[in-house]
Design a protein around this motif. Structure first.
Motif, PDB file in Angstrom:
ATOM      1  N   THR A 281      11.174   9.030  -6.114  1.00  0.00           N
ATOM      2  CA  THR A 281      11.876  10.227  -7.175  1.00  0.00           C
ATOM      3  C   THR A 281      10.219  11.238  -6.993  1.00  0.00           C
ATOM      4  N   SER A 282       9.876  10.817  -6.101  1.00  0.00           N
ATOM      5  CA  SER A 282       9.239  12.288  -5.387  1.00  0.00           C
ATOM      6  C   SER A 282       7.897  11.659  -5.113  1.00  0.00           C
ATOM      7  N   ASP A 283       7.629  13.095  -3.401  1.00  0.00           N
ATOM      8  CA  ASP A 283       6.755  12.224  -2.467  1.00  0.00           C
ATOM      9  C   ASP A 283       6.420  11.021  -2.523  1.00  0.00           C
ATOM     10  N   THR A 284       6.588  10.511  -1.274  1.00  0.00           N
ATOM     11  CA  THR A 284       5.731   8.693  -1.734  1.00  0.00           C
ATOM     12  C   THR A 284       4.997   8.191  -0.242  1.00  0.00           C
ATOM     13  N   THR A 285       3.985   7.879   0.340  1.00  0.00           N
ATOM     14  CA  THR A 285       3.689   7.649   2.049  1.00  0.00           C
ATOM     15  C   THR A 285       3.958   5.804   1.924  1.00  0.00           C
ATOM     16  N   LEU A 286       3.701   5.214   2.529  1.00  0.00           N
ATOM     17  CA  LEU A 286       4.633   3.973   3.001  1.00  0.00           C
ATOM     18  C   LEU A 286       2.943   3.555   3.422  1.00  0.00           C
TER      19      LEU A 286
ATOM     20  N   ALA B 112       0.631  -1.253   0.082  1.00  0.00           N
ATOM     21  CA  ALA B 112      -0.248  -0.331   0.008  1.00  0.00           C
ATOM     22  C   ALA B 112       0.762   1.297  -0.320  1.00  0.00           C
ATOM     23  N   MET B 113       1.182   1.615  -1.211  1.00  0.00           N
ATOM     24  CA  MET B 113       2.298   2.952  -0.788  1.00  0.00           C
ATOM     25  C   MET B 113       1.050   4.024  -2.172  1.00  0.00           C
ATOM     26  N   GLN B 114       1.570   4.806  -1.671  1.00  0.00           N
ATOM     27  CA  GLN B 114       1.298   6.537  -2.325  1.00  0.00           C
ATOM     28  C   GLN B 114       1.961   7.173  -2.581  1.00  0.00           C
ATOM     29  N   GLY B 115       1.889   7.645  -4.086  1.00  0.00           N
ATOM     30  CA  GLY B 115       2.808   8.879  -4.217  1.00  0.00           C
ATOM     31  C   GLY B 115       2.052   9.510  -5.569  1.00  0.00           C
ATOM     32  N   LYS B 116       2.679   9.594  -7.176  1.00  0.00           N
ATOM     33  CA  LYS B 116       2.194  10.503  -7.895  1.00  0.00           C
ATOM     34  C   LYS B 116       0.679   9.357  -8.096  1.00  0.00           C
ATOM     35  N   VAL B 117       1.153   7.489  -8.467  1.00  0.00           N
ATOM     36  CA  VAL B 117       0.059   6.960  -8.430  1.00  0.00           C
ATOM     37  C   VAL B 117       0.108   5.662  -7.196  1.00  0.00           C
ATOM     38  N   ALA B 118      -1.088   5.076  -6.724  1.00  0.00           N
ATOM     39  CA  ALA B 118      -0.931   4.205  -5.762  1.00  0.00           C
ATOM     40  C   ALA B 118       0.228   2.645  -7.179  1.00  0.00           C
ATOM     41  N   ALA B 119       0.352   2.051  -5.794  1.00  0.00           N
ATOM     42  CA  ALA B 119       1.490   0.929  -6.057  1.00  0.00           C
ATOM     43  C   ALA B 119       1.301   0.027  -4.909  1.00  0.00           C
ATOM     44  N   ASP B 120       1.155  -1.476  -5.497  1.00  0.00           N
ATOM     45  CA  ASP B 120       1.655  -2.643  -4.205  1.00  0.00           C
ATOM     46  C   ASP B 120       2.014  -3.311  -4.893  1.00  0.00           C
ATOM     47  N   PHE B 121       3.774  -3.304  -4.488  1.00  0.00           N
ATOM     48  CA  PHE B 121       5.182  -4.375  -5.051  1.00  0.00           C
ATOM     49  C   PHE B 121       4.609  -5.600  -4.383  1.00  0.00           C
TER      50      PHE B 121
ATOM     51  N   THR C 184      10.505  13.270  -1.631  1.00  0.00           N
ATOM     52  CA  THR C 184      11.910  13.889  -2.415  1.00  0.00           C
ATOM     53  C   THR C 184      12.886  13.784  -2.901  1.00  0.00           C
ATOM     54  N   ARG C 185      13.868  12.483  -3.146  1.00  0.00           N
ATOM     55  CA  ARG C 185      14.887  11.999  -3.071  1.00  0.00           C
ATOM     56  C   ARG C 185      15.190  12.473  -1.801  1.00  0.00           C
ATOM     57  N   GLN C 186      14.773  12.136  -0.953  1.00  0.00           N
ATOM     58  CA  GLN C 186      15.407  12.012   0.531  1.00  0.00           C
ATOM     59  C   GLN C 186      15.391  10.232   1.174  1.00  0.00           C
ATOM     60  N   THR C 187      16.516   9.796   0.684  1.00  0.00           N
ATOM     61  CA  THR C 187      16.769   8.075   0.864  1.00  0.00           C
ATOM     62  C   THR C 187      16.017   7.571   2.326  1.00  0.00           C
ATOM     63  N   LEU C 188      15.190   6.565   2.498  1.00  0.00           N
ATOM     64  CA  LEU C 188      15.031   5.571   3.740  1.00  0.00           C
ATOM     65  C   LEU C 188      16.569   4.482   3.324  1.00  0.00           C
ATOM     66  N   ARG C 189      16.955   4.680   4.529  1.00  0.00           N
ATOM     67  CA  ARG C 189      17.547   3.416   4.495  1.00  0.00           C
ATOM     68  C   ARG C 189      17.478   2.416   5.920  1.00  0.00           C
ATOM     69  N   LEU C 190      17.715   0.956   5.675  1.00  0.00           N
ATOM     70  CA  LEU C 190      16.764   0.427   6.306  1.00  0.00           C
ATOM     71  C   LEU C 190      17.553  -0.802   6.289  1.00  0.00           C
ATOM     72  N   ARG C 191      18.084  -1.205   7.611  1.00  0.00           N
ATOM     73  CA  ARG C 191      19.182  -2.622   7.798  1.00  0.00           C
ATOM     74  C   ARG C 191      18.840  -4.010   8.281  1.00  0.00           C
TER      75      ARG C 191
ATOM     76  N   GLY D 235       2.242   3.103  11.708  1.00  0.00           N
ATOM     77  CA  GLY D 235       1.534   4.211  11.579  1.00  0.00           C
ATOM     78  C   GLY D 235       2.216   4.067   9.605  1.00  0.00           C
ATOM     79  N   PRO D 236       2.172   5.058   9.021  1.00  0.00           N
ATOM     80  CA  PRO D 236       2.193   5.717   7.516  1.00  0.00           C
ATOM     81  C   PRO D 236       4.283   6.102   7.555  1.00  0.00           C
ATOM     82  N   VAL D 237       4.519   5.622   6.830  1.00  0.00           N
ATOM     83  CA  VAL D 237       6.046   6.364   7.070  1.00  0.00           C
ATOM     84  C   VAL D 237       6.038   7.075   5.732  1.00  0.00           C
ATOM     85  N   LYS D 238       5.714   8.161   5.655  1.00  0.00           N
ATOM     86  CA  LYS D 238       6.277   9.242   4.816  1.00  0.00           C
ATOM     87  C   LYS D 238       7.853   9.593   3.867  1.00  0.00           C
ATOM     88  N   LEU D 239       8.191   9.962   3.501  1.00  0.00           N
ATOM     89  CA  LEU D 239       9.370   9.568   2.330  1.00  0.00           C
ATOM     90  C   LEU D 239       8.944  10.632   1.310  1.00  0.00           C
TER      91      LEU D 239
END
Length: 317
Positions: free
Chosen positions: A182-187, A102-111, A284-291, A278-282
């Motif tokens: 590449t653009s504002d995106t919300t998980l 459940a991702m929402q940016g310029k479009v919705a997406a399920d990867f 534009t061009r700000q990298t989310l790092r997960l380890r 809760g939702p995670v807001k990303l």
């Protein structure tokens, strides 16, 4: 006589040289990354497969997800596979993978590949490269580049490094994800998704945390509040129907966003979920790092070693 002496010396030098070359070759054996028809396979110096980074769907696979990029198989040091790929109960699950449904940016997406809260059509994680960065007799480091595309447009640029080694009878695999939108995106907030280990379920399994065996109720896939509490690690150990005991632990990193864990024994899943609180807001061009660190083992969970590896990785000791 002098000719024979000189010849003998030359032969001795040659023999010593050959021995030196042989010893050097033996000492130079290292971990390796070799291609096969479905991706790139990481092997130990003695030829054991640790994992494959899968980039191509097998022709006979029943995988329903558009995206393939994952670790499969993932083996224990004895060579027993610990994860599943496109199992009958969840055809979109694949080994060790990272995705959100459940991702929402310029479009919705399920990867992820579920398709209940966002479209899966035209949404695919496309592999660009899998390369060996370095290797030695002690371990190896791999670089992965993926594009998360929606209708051909890149939503997320992924740059991931994977480091692996063998230590005290286990494989230690560190995954370091850098995800740049590449653009504002919300998980969006959901009970599951993100980093997931889809383990085998053909046997009797249990979960273990630093506090011991976990007996919490199973979380509900639509209720984030039912997920298990944050922990430094959870281990999934299974006594297979063939009699062998194997397992895999997932270690969370303190630099990750807070997580609840969607660990569901019915489908053999280990899932530290950063979007359950809760939702995670990303931006534009700000990298989310997960380890995340995987500890893949034969036999029961090596609790003492897990605590040691966790403290070392988190910088607690």
């Amino acid at each position: 006589m002098r000719f024979l002496t000189v010849l003998g010396v030359l032969m001795l030098i040659t023999q010593l040289g050959s021995g030196g070359i042989a010893l050097a070759a033996k000492a130079a054996k290292s971990w390796s990354l070799v291609p096969d028809q479905h991706g790139m396979v990481l092997k130990t110096p003695d030829g054991r497969t640790v994992f494959r980074y899968m980039t191509k769907k097998p022709a006979d696979s029943e995988l329903t997800a558009n995206s393939v990029c994952c670790l499969f198989p993932v083996n224990t040091p004895s060579g027993e596979r610990v994860v599943d790929f496109a199992p009958s109960d969840h055809r979109h699950h694949r080994g060790v993978f990272l995705a959100w449904h459940a991702m929402q940016g310029k479009v919705a997406a399920d990867f992820w590949g579920w398709g209940q809260f966002a479209p899966t059509k035209g949404r695919v994680i496309e592999n660009r490269a899998v390369k060996l960065l370095n290797a030695s007799a002690q371990g190896a480091q791999i670089a992965v580049r993926n594009d998360w595309t929606a209708d051909g447009q890149v939503m997320i640029e992924e740059a991931t490094t994977i480091a692996a080694r063998e230590q005290q009878g286990v494989y230690v695999v560190d995954l370091d994800y850098h995800l740049t939108p590449t653009s504002d995106t919300t998980l969006m907030q959901t009970a599951f998704s993100g980093f997931c280990v889809k383990a085998r379920k053909d046997g009797k399994a249990l979960y273990i945390s630093p506090l011991g065996e976990v007996t919490l109720p199973a979380p509900h896939h639509l209720k984030p509040e039912t997920d298990w509490p944050a922990a430094q690690w959870y281990d999934y150990t299974i006594k297979l129907n063939n009699g062998k005991t194997i397992g895999v632990a997932v270690l969370d990193h303190p630099g990750n966003p807070p997580s609840l864990w969607h660990n569901l024994q019915a489908i053999a899943m280990v899932n530290p979920c950063i979007v359950a609180p809760g939702p995670v807001k990303l931006k534009t061009r700000q990298t989310l790092r997960l380890r995340y660190r995987l500890v893949i083992h034969d036999g029961p969970a090596p609790v003492g070693l897990l605590k040691q590896l966790c403290a070392e990785w988190r910088g607690d000791g």
